[in-house]
Motif scaffolding. Structure first.
Motif, PDB file in Angstrom:
ATOM      1  N   GLN A  45      -7.609  30.212  -1.208  1.00  0.00           N
ATOM      2  CA  GLN A  45      -8.491  30.920  -0.286  1.00  0.00           C
ATOM      3  C   GLN A  45      -9.069  32.161  -0.944  1.00  0.00           C
ATOM      4  O   GLN A  45     -10.203  32.535  -0.712  1.00  0.00           O
ATOM      5  N   GLN A  46      -8.245  32.792  -1.767  1.00  0.00           N
ATOM      6  CA  GLN A  46      -8.663  34.063  -2.341  1.00  0.00           C
ATOM      7  C   GLN A  46      -9.289  33.891  -3.715  1.00  0.00           C
ATOM      8  O   GLN A  46      -9.502  34.853  -4.430  1.00  0.00           O
ATOM      9  N   ASP A  47      -9.548  32.668  -4.092  1.00  0.00           N
ATOM     10  CA  ASP A  47     -10.161  32.440  -5.395  1.00  0.00           C
ATOM     11  C   ASP A  47     -11.625  32.853  -5.347  1.00  0.00           C
ATOM     12  O   ASP A  47     -12.303  32.698  -4.327  1.00  0.00           O
ATOM     13  N   ALA A  48     -12.069  33.387  -6.465  1.00  0.00           N
ATOM     14  CA  ALA A  48     -13.453  33.835  -6.525  1.00  0.00           C
ATOM     15  C   ALA A  48     -14.426  32.657  -6.635  1.00  0.00           C
ATOM     16  O   ALA A  48     -15.621  32.829  -6.467  1.00  0.00           O
ATOM     17  N   LEU A  65     -16.338  29.559  -5.441  1.00  0.00           N
ATOM     18  CA  LEU A  65     -16.818  29.064  -4.158  1.00  0.00           C
ATOM     19  C   LEU A  65     -16.197  27.734  -3.766  1.00  0.00           C
ATOM     20  O   LEU A  65     -15.771  27.523  -2.629  1.00  0.00           O
ATOM     21  N   ILE A  74     -13.558  39.467  -3.075  1.00  0.00           N
ATOM     22  CA  ILE A  74     -14.686  38.592  -3.382  1.00  0.00           C
ATOM     23  C   ILE A  74     -14.748  37.468  -2.369  1.00  0.00           C
ATOM     24  O   ILE A  74     -15.812  37.111  -1.864  1.00  0.00           O
ATOM     25  N   SER A  75     -13.578  36.938  -2.058  1.00  0.00           N
ATOM     26  CA  SER A  75     -13.503  35.880  -1.065  1.00  0.00           C
ATOM     27  C   SER A  75     -14.084  36.367   0.265  1.00  0.00           C
ATOM     28  O   SER A  75     -14.795  35.642   0.953  1.00  0.00           O
ATOM     29  N   ARG A  76     -13.798  37.614   0.591  1.00  0.00           N
ATOM     30  CA  ARG A  76     -14.302  38.182   1.852  1.00  0.00           C
ATOM     31  C   ARG A  76     -15.830  38.285   1.835  1.00  0.00           C
ATOM     32  O   ARG A  76     -16.503  37.857   2.777  1.00  0.00           O
ATOM     33  N   LEU A  80     -17.845  36.647   0.023  1.00  0.00           N
ATOM     34  CA  LEU A  80     -18.353  35.280  -0.009  1.00  0.00           C
ATOM     35  C   LEU A  80     -18.386  34.704   1.403  1.00  0.00           C
ATOM     36  O   LEU A  80     -19.365  34.070   1.811  1.00  0.00           O
ATOM     37  N   GLN A 111     -11.884  33.945  10.583  1.00  0.00           N
ATOM     38  CA  GLN A 111     -12.576  34.985   9.823  1.00  0.00           C
ATOM     39  C   GLN A 111     -14.057  34.627   9.657  1.00  0.00           C
ATOM     40  O   GLN A 111     -14.931  35.486   9.801  1.00  0.00           O
ATOM     41  N   HIS A 130     -12.988  27.239  -1.738  1.00  0.00           N
ATOM     42  CA  HIS A 130     -12.887  27.415  -0.292  1.00  0.00           C
ATOM     43  C   HIS A 130     -12.717  26.089   0.422  1.00  0.00           C
ATOM     44  O   HIS A 130     -11.998  25.989   1.414  1.00  0.00           O
TER      45      HIS A 130
END
Lengths: 217, 405, 562
Positions: free
Chosen positions: C243-246, C248, B83-85, B87, C412, C251
């Motif tokens: 970082q990997q949290d859903a 927003l 999901i992070s990706r 996003l 990324q 981030h």
């Protein structure tokens, strides 16, 4: 280890034979009296440095050696290098670049001299002895070849060795300096009554040393 | 340098921009099949279980043979990464040619993706040919994922139900409710733990306690507020406060994930573990990961159950291929194989009684594993609370127990 | 000359541009600026969020403490060992034992360590078997302990081989043999003599490697995930979680956390530099006192013991990985499995073949590219007006001194913006960023130690500098060049986060597969994949050694050299 082997003062190399890969490299039996210089000569590769390594306690694993090394009545053959009491001088002065000139001498100065003031005084005196007064705080990198050689000599002497070994110590110096440094080294050795083992390929060194000469090879 | 970057971006973006994706309509299935042919589908799915990986590999092989769709299983260790990706791609303005074509998902992650517009906008899953066999009547969670309407944005793949298991050689009478579990923990210190939230199995256990301990579970179907959370979650945290000093490692460390917890059971460090798959214990016994003295049990008043899905991100590069694969995963053939405990043991989302005789036979032929409870022993299904409860529980958990002094 | 200039320039852009872009991609959102996510007002909110995270100070202290401790202890062990045993049979034996361990990836070593020391691990099984007291694993917090001791231990056993290799490569430039004799003739014990005469020059040579170890250790992710504490976890691991949290908003928190990580790493560097000064001061005071410290045998023996122990830990860990990979049922407290089965290995080929291929491609290509770039840059420098290591190439080491986690996610975002993530070239590029500095680091010393008079002699015969490079310098430096390539290969194989983040999971390698499979917790799979992960770099080093031996089969001096 035997101390009764001989009470005679000086450096005695008794029936020394060194082998490399099964073949005899050199054999030697000699006595160096206090203040005397034994010069070992010979072309490259005859084992001059190997002899020094044996006496100094650095012999590599490829070598096999027999015989005794007796210094002032102590059999030091089996001792580690740091307990033999033999000072070494190399082709290069090997001054430590991270320390001052005085610091380089402090490294050499025997720990028996205790207390900051006493130690500083000993170093100052040593510098004065070789004409380098007021050099204590200098960076060794700023010294001339002759000055560096003198500092290296005093560093070795300050450790109060019972004998000196010189490994081609003058070969990197130019002709004029060589003479001067050579004289100084022999004078100092004589002054402290140290037996000296000199390895060289320069006949002039042997002549200046004035002692017995052994030709290897 | 700038020119070089521009060149790179033109080359890559130019080649990736494929027009006409939004036209894709699963009701015109032949067109979807035609477009899917030759596509390469990157399927992002948890890769921690070789049995599941093998099953996905089989499914991928089958759709390649039948439809010419190449499916690549991108093994992830945590779905939140995916999901992070997506996003990040949205943030970076990559609206086409995304790196994720299909993702294994449910619950909180689905809610987040739906909320943030990260899913393919037009409803598609309900239009897939095999959707007609989905058991919408008896399995409400296929249409309401953690109370959030699915709206055709993800295709049901399998059913999950929280099942506990224990080693019969070390424990004779397993507890039958949250409060009995509390008593058992007090009597057997150091023999129970759970994966550290926010790992989803750990969070699921907390939700099980929440649902079971709350006075009125209706409040959990609504988004949580400060007041409702304070009231409803109080019994949960009382339970945890009492239990933690008696947990494995006195609650100072937790297994990082489900695998870590199962490993502790295998090593005899703990006596009770749990999974979100009724057949997990049997499958693990079959593969030698758990001793064959392990058996399953559930709480008397029921345990959490839900559905897991596959979803297509908004910027998928191979949406047609992703639909073809999702449809195949829902097919009776794929579902029956998936339910086989020797393959995976994941319960089907289909209404088996509505299938053809031939397909029904596939399911009838399945033999439950020795540690798997029969469907009538699995107990009632407790519905998942609204996803908003999850982040609050996790946050409060981290505040209370995440820093051990 | 003009074409040669391209090498340092290319190296600069290949390395510095991604790092700089990645850092920008982290700093801007950390201060609230990321318009595509709808925030463009500069603020410190994200930092406030980070600071409000429970247990943050503990996370910071963990990163700082374990990083500093791991670096200091591994450097101490290596220094004492080299000082105490250089030139002896013990040294030669332990060097041969420890050096190959460089090729063991951190994650594999960490898993092995966990299998060894955990309460259900091998040591406790042995203890249980011997005493009959334990029927079940004791409830002891050994792995994942709150002080991060297991994690620090895992870092130490892996950094020792690296620092030993770097030390061995640098020793020839310190005139160690003569210095050692000089110190001994002045009556110094081995260790203190080494500290006074060799260490200052030696440390100058390996300092960069030491600092790289420090930066790595303060921001390590994989070892921390396996062995580190969880309540709370070290900072880098928590950044990864955010970082990997859903969500927003997380981030921005993660970006601020990454900036904080840079700060923590800088703080660790500052503390280290102060420590260097203090140590230098203590050494000078010691030098003034003339303390000979001849009775250092106990210390020497301790150093050799710790060295051997660290090797034994890694080797035992590898053996346990191998044992688990073929284990049938293996219940506590049985010291050995009930039965053996190759089913884990039989199941491997299908899933692991592609990953194996990707690993080989990425590691091979990045190692070769890095060696070419490094040689080109060094040769450019050698032909420039002022040859020598100097500071000119120093900037190329920057990626070693920036925590991975701090710029990867920024990168990324950039790559995603360019539609470049998931492309093989992108993954290769990011591998190169990490591989190149290590290759340069390992190649630089032997490169400058090469006697330029060989070149002068050939030039005097009327041959061009190119002839000198291809026909003289390169053949003479074949062994260090091959070693550098093998090191680069090993670094690439072990890269987890960069491969995952930039590769969009499309280029699964042995390492990313190992981590994904490890999340299932099955020790058999962990054992098999970790072994595979260790196998590739080991093969790299073995091939490098064999080729070097072949090239110098009739040249005794070249075998002795570098």
């Amino acid at each position: 280890m035997s101390t009764t082997d001989s009470a005679e003062r000086g450096l005695i190399l008794r029936d020394v034979t060194i082998w490399l890969n099964g073949g005899t490299l050199l054999s030697l039996d000699a006595t160096v009296r206090p203040g005397e210089v034994l010069t070992v000569m010979g072309p490259s590769g005859v084992g001059k440095s190997t002899l020094l390594a044996f006496v100094g306690g650095f012999l590599g694993r490829d070598f096999r050696a027999e015989g005794r090394v007796i210094l002032n009545g102590r059999d030091i053959t089996a001792l580690p290098p740091d307990r033999r009491g033999i000072g070494l001088l190399f082709q290069d002065a090997l001054l430590l670049p991270h320390l001052s000139v005085g610091g380089n001498l402090m490294i050499g100065l025997s720990p028996d001299i205790k207390g900051g003031a006493a130690r500083r005084q000993a170093v100052t005196a040593a510098l004065a002895e070789v004409g380098l007064d007021a050099f204590a705080d200098r960076d060794p990198a700023t010294l001339s070849g002759g000055q560096a050689a003198r500092v290296a000599l005093m560093r070795t002497l300050l450790a109060r060795p019972e004998a000196l070994m010189l490994d081609e110590p003058f070969s990197r110096l130019d002709a004029a300096l060589r003479e001067q440094v050579r004289r100084l080294v022999f004078e100092e050795a004589a002054k402290y009554g140290l037996p000296v083992l000199l390895v060289t390929h320069d006949p002039a060194d042997a002549e200046a040393a004035g002692g017995p000469i052994v030709e290897l090879g | 340098m700038r020119a070089l970057l521009a060149l790179i971006s033109v080359l890559l973006l130019g080649s990736l921009a494929q027009a006409g994706d939004e036209r894709l309509d699963p009701r015109n299935w032949d067109a979807v099949l035609a477009e899917a042919k030759g596509e390469k589908v990157f399927f992002h799915a948890w890769g921690g279980e070789p049995r599941i990986n093998d099953y996905i590999a089989w499914a991928a092989e089958t759709v390649k043979e039948r439809y010419g769709v190449r499916v690549v299983h991108v093994k992830v260790s945590d779905t939140a990464q995916v999901i992070s990706r997506v996003l990040t791609e949205k943030a970076a303005g990559r609206h086409e040619g995304g790196t994720v074509d299909l993702v294994w998902i449910n619950g909180e992650n689905f809610a987040a993706m739906k909320h943030q517009g990260l899913l393919r906008a037009a409803p598609w899953s309900t239009e897939l040919p095999n959707y007609r066999f989905i058991d919408v009547e008896n399995k409400p969670s296929v249409a309401l994922d953690f109370t959030v309407p699915v709206d055709g944005l993800e295709a049901p793949w399998g059913m999950a139900k929280l099942v506990f298991f224990y080693d019969t050689e070390r424990l004779s009478e397993p507890p039958a409710s949250a409060s009995q579990l509390a008593t058992w923990i007090a009597d057997n210190p150091g023999r129970f733990t759970y994966p550290q939230p926010p790992h989803f199995i750990g969070t699921t256990f907390l939700k099980q306690l929440l649902v079971e301990l709350v006075a009125d579970s209706d409040v959990l179907m609504e988004p949580a507020t400060d007041e409702s959370f304070a009231a409803a979650a109080a019994p949960l945290f009382d339970w945890l406060d009492a239990a933690h000093p008696k947990l494995w490692r006195k609650g100072r460390a937790f297994p990082r994930d489900y695998g870590g917890m199962r490993r502790l059971l295998a090593d005899g460090e703990i006596d009770i573990a749990f999974a979100f798959n009724p057949a997990d214990a049997s499958s693990a016994i079959a593969s030698g990961e758990l001793p064959d003295s392990v058996r399953s049990f559930v709480f008397e008043d029921g345990t959490l159950g839900n559905t897991h899905f596959v979803a297509i991100p908004f910027n998928a590069n191979a949406a047609a291929g992703a639909m073809v694969f999702a449809d195949f995963l829902m097919s009776p053939e794929a579902q029956a194989k998936k339910q086989d405990p020797h393959v995976w043991g994941d319960p089907t989302v289909l209404a088996v009684e509505r299938l053809s005789a031939e397909d029904r036979a596939r399911f009838d032929a399945l033999v439950l594993g020795i540690a798997t409870l029969a469907p009538d022993e699995l107990g009632p299904i407790l519905p998942e609370p609204h996803p908003s409860w999850v982040s609050r529980i996790e946050h409060e958990w981290a505040r209370r127990y995440g820093v051990v002094q | 000359m003009s074409a040669l200039r391209l090498f340092p320039i290319a190296a600069f852009f290949v390395l510095i541009a991604p790092v700089a872009a990645g850092l920008a991609g982290v700093f801007l959102p950390a201060f609230g600026y990321l318009p595509v996510l709808g925030r463009s007002a500069l603020s410190l909110d994200a930092f406030a969020d980070v600071m409000a995270m429970p247990g943050l100070s503990r996370s910071i202290l963990l990163s700082l403490g374990s990083g500093l401790a791991a670096t200091a202890i591994s450097l101490l062990v290596v220094t004492l060992f080299v000082a105490g045993w250089r030139g002896t049979r013990v040294f030669a034996a332990l060097e041969r034992l420890v050096s190959p361990l460089l090729s063991v990836p951190h994650a594999a070593a960490a898993f092995g360590l966990a299998f060894l020391i955990a309460p259900s691990g091998f040591l406790f099984r042995l203890g249980a078997e011997a005493t009959g007291l334990l029927e079940r694993p004791p409830d002891l917090l050994i792995v994942n302990d709150r002080l991060g001791i297991a994690m620090t231990l895992g870092l130490i056993v892996k950094e020792i081989p690296f620092l030993l290799l770097m030390t061995l490569a640098a020793l020839p430039q310190t005139r160690a043999g003569e210095m050692e004799r000089m110190a001994a003739s002045l009556g110094y014990g081995r260790i203190v003599g080494f500290v006074h005469t060799i260490l200052p020059a030696l440390y100058g040579q390996i300092r960069l490697a030491v600092l790289a170890v420090l930066v790595f250790s303060t921001s390590v992710v994989d070892v921390a995930l396996i062995l580190g504490p969880t309540t709370p976890a070290p900072l880098a691991v928590r950044i990864l979680t955010w970082q990997q949290d859903a969500d927003l908003a997380m981030h921005f928190t993660a970006a601020a956390g990454a900036v904080l990580q840079i700060g923590v790493t800088i703080l660790a560097l500052v503390i280290w530099l102060i420590g260097e000064r203090l140590f230098g001061f203590v050494c000078r005071v010691m030098a003034l006192s003339g303390w000979r410290a001849r009775a250092d045998m106990a210390m020497r023996q301790l150093a050799a013991f710790v060295m051997a122990l660290s090797a034994a830990i890694v080797l035992a860990g590898l053996c346990l990985l191998a044992l688990w990979s073929v284990a049938g049922p293996w219940r506590f407290p049985d010291p050995l499995p009930d039965s053996f089965s190759f089913s884990t290995w039989m199941r491997m080929p299908g899933s692991i073949a592609a990953a194996f291929g990707h690993s080989l491609m990425l590691a091979g290509a990045s190692a070769i590219l890095a060696v070419v770039l490094a040689l080109g840059s060094l040769e450019f420098r050698a032909r420039s007006g002022r040859p020598g290591p100097g500071r000119a190439l120093g900037v190329l080491y920057v990626p070693l001194l920036v925590p991975q986690i701090a710029f990867l996610f920024g990168l990324q975002i950039l790559f995603s913006y360019l539609g470049f993530d998931g492309a093989f070239l992108a993954v290769l590029l990011v591998h190169l960023v990490f591989v190149f500095p290590y290759v340069l680091l390992s190649l630089s010393d032997p490169w400058w130690a090469w006697d330029p008079r060989y070149g002068h002699a050939v030039r005097a015969l009327g041959r061009s500098p190119n002839v000198v490079f291809w026909r003289v310098r390169l053949p003479m430096l074949a062994r260090p060049v091959l070693t550098a390539a093998a090191l680069g290969f090993a670094v690439s194989i072990a890269l987890y986060l960069p491969t995952l983040v930039i590769g969009a999971g499309r280029w699964p390698t042995v390492t990313t597969e190992a981590v994904a499979l490890a999340s299932g917790g099955d020790p058999r799979l962990i054992g098999a994949t970790a072994l595979l992960q260790a196998l590739l770099p080991f093969l790299g080093f073995a091939i490098a050694a064999l080729v070097a031996a072949f090239l110098s089969r009739n040249r005794r001096l070249m075998r002795a050299g570098a």
